[in-house]
Motif scaffolding. Structure first.
Motif, PDB file in Angstrom:
ATOM      1  N   CYS A 197       0.853  -1.191   0.000  1.00 60.50           N
ATOM      2  CA  CYS A 197       0.000   0.000   0.000  1.00 60.50           C
ATOM      3  C   CYS A 197       0.893   1.247   0.000  1.00 60.50           C
ATOM      4  N   ARG A 221       0.233   4.000   1.164  1.00 61.03           N
ATOM      5  CA  ARG A 221       0.068   4.791   2.389  1.00 61.03           C
ATOM      6  C   ARG A 221       0.725   4.138   3.596  1.00 61.03           C
ATOM      7  N   CYS A 222       0.413   2.830   3.794  1.00 58.83           N
ATOM      8  CA  CYS A 222       0.822   2.213   5.062  1.00 58.83           C
ATOM      9  C   CYS A 222       1.812   1.054   4.876  1.00 58.83           C
ATOM     10  N   CYS A 254      -6.743  -2.120   0.734  1.00 59.97           N
ATOM     11  CA  CYS A 254      -5.769  -2.281   1.808  1.00 59.97           C
ATOM     12  C   CYS A 254      -6.538  -2.620   3.098  1.00 59.97           C
ATOM     13  N   CYS A 314      -5.820   0.267   5.725  1.00 65.72           N
ATOM     14  CA  CYS A 314      -6.371   1.618   5.486  1.00 65.72           C
ATOM     15  C   CYS A 314      -7.875   1.601   5.267  1.00 65.72           C
TER      16      CYS A 314
HETATM   17 ZN   LIG Z   1      -2.806   0.913   3.536  1.00 64.75          ZN
END
Ligand SMILES: [Zn+2]
Length: 267
Positions: A241, A243-244, A261, A264
């Motif tokens: 992901c 983002r994370c 995800c 998220c």
């Molecule tokens: Zn994520």
């Protein structure tokens, strides 16, 4: 399947090329791909182009209209007479205009071109929900509050919201951090606001990149769209992901591949 950004890209391209051109002749290679009577549009001029959801419309000078739906594998290619016309076994219809050819290709043959008068056009268009680019908070909220179906399926329901298919539903839900399986009526007002922003942002970005050429979609000049290079989550199964950095998961929802995800986009 081409979605709103791909059809909008085709529309913007053709607007620069075929307005005021006359449809001189039509060659039909597959009857099922062309609905209606071609005699009704022969000799008519293209006045303007419109789009609702995934449907493209040529408004003609004589009260008739040409509707296009590309479905799975449709392509609309443009060749002015200076460029060599390229057709192949997927070519279903060729429109001969004043100084160009328009070629409708469709390998799978689910797509269609349809001749309709103004009244029939209005009826066909009415069956579609609001165009995704015209969504407001109020109408999105009303659509979502009305159903407990998974949010992803509601976003892709063309009778509710027109233009969003599998790719952009996945992308929008990732950006808004909403789990695709969430019952639509369980999404908070705050989240609906985020989702609306995400949908508009993703669609506009995809238009900017000329759409997604992941399978057969091409722009009318035969070049590829580039949004597939920008995918946030679509087709990123087992990748990290953005983002994370946890892994992206793939499930099947409503028969379609769904990417999200777990971290998220919690349920
Ligand atoms: Zn994520």
């Amino acid at each position: 399947m081409p979605e709103l950004p791909e059809i909008e890209t085709i529309k913007r391209y053709l607007e620069k090329e075929i307005i005021d051109q006359k449809i001189k002749n039509i060659e039909i290679f597959n009857k099922r791909s062309f609905k209606g009577n071609k005699k009704n549009i022969q000799g008519a001029k293209v006045i303007r182009l419109e789009r609702k959801g995934k449907v493209l419309v040529f408004v003609l000078s004589n009260g008739y209209n040409l509707m296009f739906h590309l479905k799975m594998t449709g392509q609309i290619l443009f060749f002015n007479f200076l460029k060599k016309l390229a057709i192949d076994k997927s070519t279903r219809v060729i429109f001969i205009l004043d100084n160009s050819y328009l070629v409708f290709n469709d390998i799978r043959k689910f797509g269609w071109v349809k001749v309709v008068d103004d009244k029939n056009l209005r009826e066909e268009i009415k069956r579609l929900g609001i165009d995704a680019l015209n969504l407001t908070f109020d109408n999105l909220k009303r659509i979502l509050n009305n159903t407990k179906r998974p949010i992803k399926l509601v976003l892709m329901d063309q009778a509710k919201i027109a233009g969003i298919g599998n790719i952009y539903a996945n992308e929008s839900l990732f950006l808004a951090k909403i789990n695709p399986q969430t019952p639509a009526n369980k999404i908070s007002e705050e989240k609906i606001k985020e989702l609306l922003k995400a949908i508009i942002k993703i669609l506009k970005k995809a238009i900017k990149y000329g759409g997604t050429s992941f399978s057969l979609y091409l722009k009318p000049d035969e070049s590829k769209g580039k949004y597939q290079e920008k995918f946030l989550v679509y087709k990123r199964e087992d990748k990290k992901c953005w983002r994370c950095h946890k892994n992206i998961k793939r499930i099947i929802l409503g028969g379609r591949s769904t990417f999200y995800c777990l971290n998220c986009q919690k349920l």
